[in-house]
Design a protein around this motif. Sequence first.
Motif, PDB file in Angstrom:
ATOM      1  N   UNK A  16      20.056  42.502   0.451  1.00 19.28           N
ATOM      2  CA  UNK A  16      20.870  41.370   0.409  1.00 19.28           C
ATOM      3  C   UNK A  16      20.180  40.302  -0.278  1.00 19.28           C
ATOM      4  N   UNK A  17      21.223  39.360  -0.834  1.00 19.18           N
ATOM      5  CA  UNK A  17      20.242  38.086  -1.340  1.00 19.18           C
ATOM      6  C   UNK A  17      20.669  36.718  -0.725  1.00 19.18           C
ATOM      7  N   UNK A  18      19.735  36.033  -0.176  1.00 21.75           N
ATOM      8  CA  UNK A  18      19.988  34.755   0.656  1.00 21.75           C
ATOM      9  C   UNK A  18      20.315  33.556  -0.736  1.00 21.75           C
ATOM     10  N   UNK A  19      19.691  33.604  -1.677  1.00 16.16           N
ATOM     11  CA  UNK A  19      19.970  32.525  -2.758  1.00 16.16           C
ATOM     12  C   UNK A  19      19.857  33.118  -4.215  1.00 16.16           C
ATOM     13  N   UNK A  20      20.407  32.664  -5.058  1.00 14.31           N
ATOM     14  CA  UNK A  20      20.509  33.126  -6.343  1.00 14.31           C
ATOM     15  C   UNK A  20      21.902  33.338  -7.007  1.00 14.31           C
ATOM     16  N   UNK A  21      21.890  33.444  -8.404  1.00 15.86           N
ATOM     17  CA  UNK A  21      23.383  33.503  -8.956  1.00 15.86           C
ATOM     18  C   UNK A  21      23.381  35.253  -9.365  1.00 15.86           C
ATOM     19  N   UNK A  22      22.333  35.943  -9.072  1.00 21.05           N
ATOM     20  CA  UNK A  22      22.281  37.420  -9.495  1.00 21.05           C
ATOM     21  C   UNK A  22      21.550  38.027  -8.599  1.00 21.05           C
TER      22      UNK A  22
ATOM     23  N   UNK B  35      17.038  46.446  -7.810  1.00 23.65           N
ATOM     24  CA  UNK B  35      15.777  46.770  -7.271  1.00 23.65           C
ATOM     25  C   UNK B  35      14.679  45.839  -7.316  1.00 23.65           C
ATOM     26  N   UNK B  36      13.733  45.805  -6.950  1.00 21.19           N
ATOM     27  CA  UNK B  36      12.508  44.789  -6.925  1.00 21.19           C
ATOM     28  C   UNK B  36      11.139  45.739  -7.041  1.00 21.19           C
TER      29      UNK B  36
END
Length: 97
Positions: free
Chosen positions: A45-51, A55-56
């Motif tokens: 999940x992403x907490x902030x960011x537009x994209x 994978x990291x």
Amino acid sequence: MTTHVIVLSKPDPAKADGARRYADAVQPLLKAAGVIPTLRAPVAASVAGKTTPATVLVLEFADAAAASGFFDQPAYRDLIPLRDDSFAHMEIHILGG
């Protein structure tokens, strides 16, 4: 001093074969350079960011010069068109202090 590189990526679903070819071509370059992948994980999940990347990847290089040199080498530069065409999102960051 050890330097880390963070790669955030999201393959283009319509070009999954190209993304796979890019990944397959980068692996021997990393191995030849003695680069140690310290983390590879899907993004839950992403907490902030537009994209939101899929994978990291965290890579460990001997130092900042080795990290920069890896991405400047002709064998890697030859892969950039495939990388740019095959990924909907790709960020590569060399960390430093």
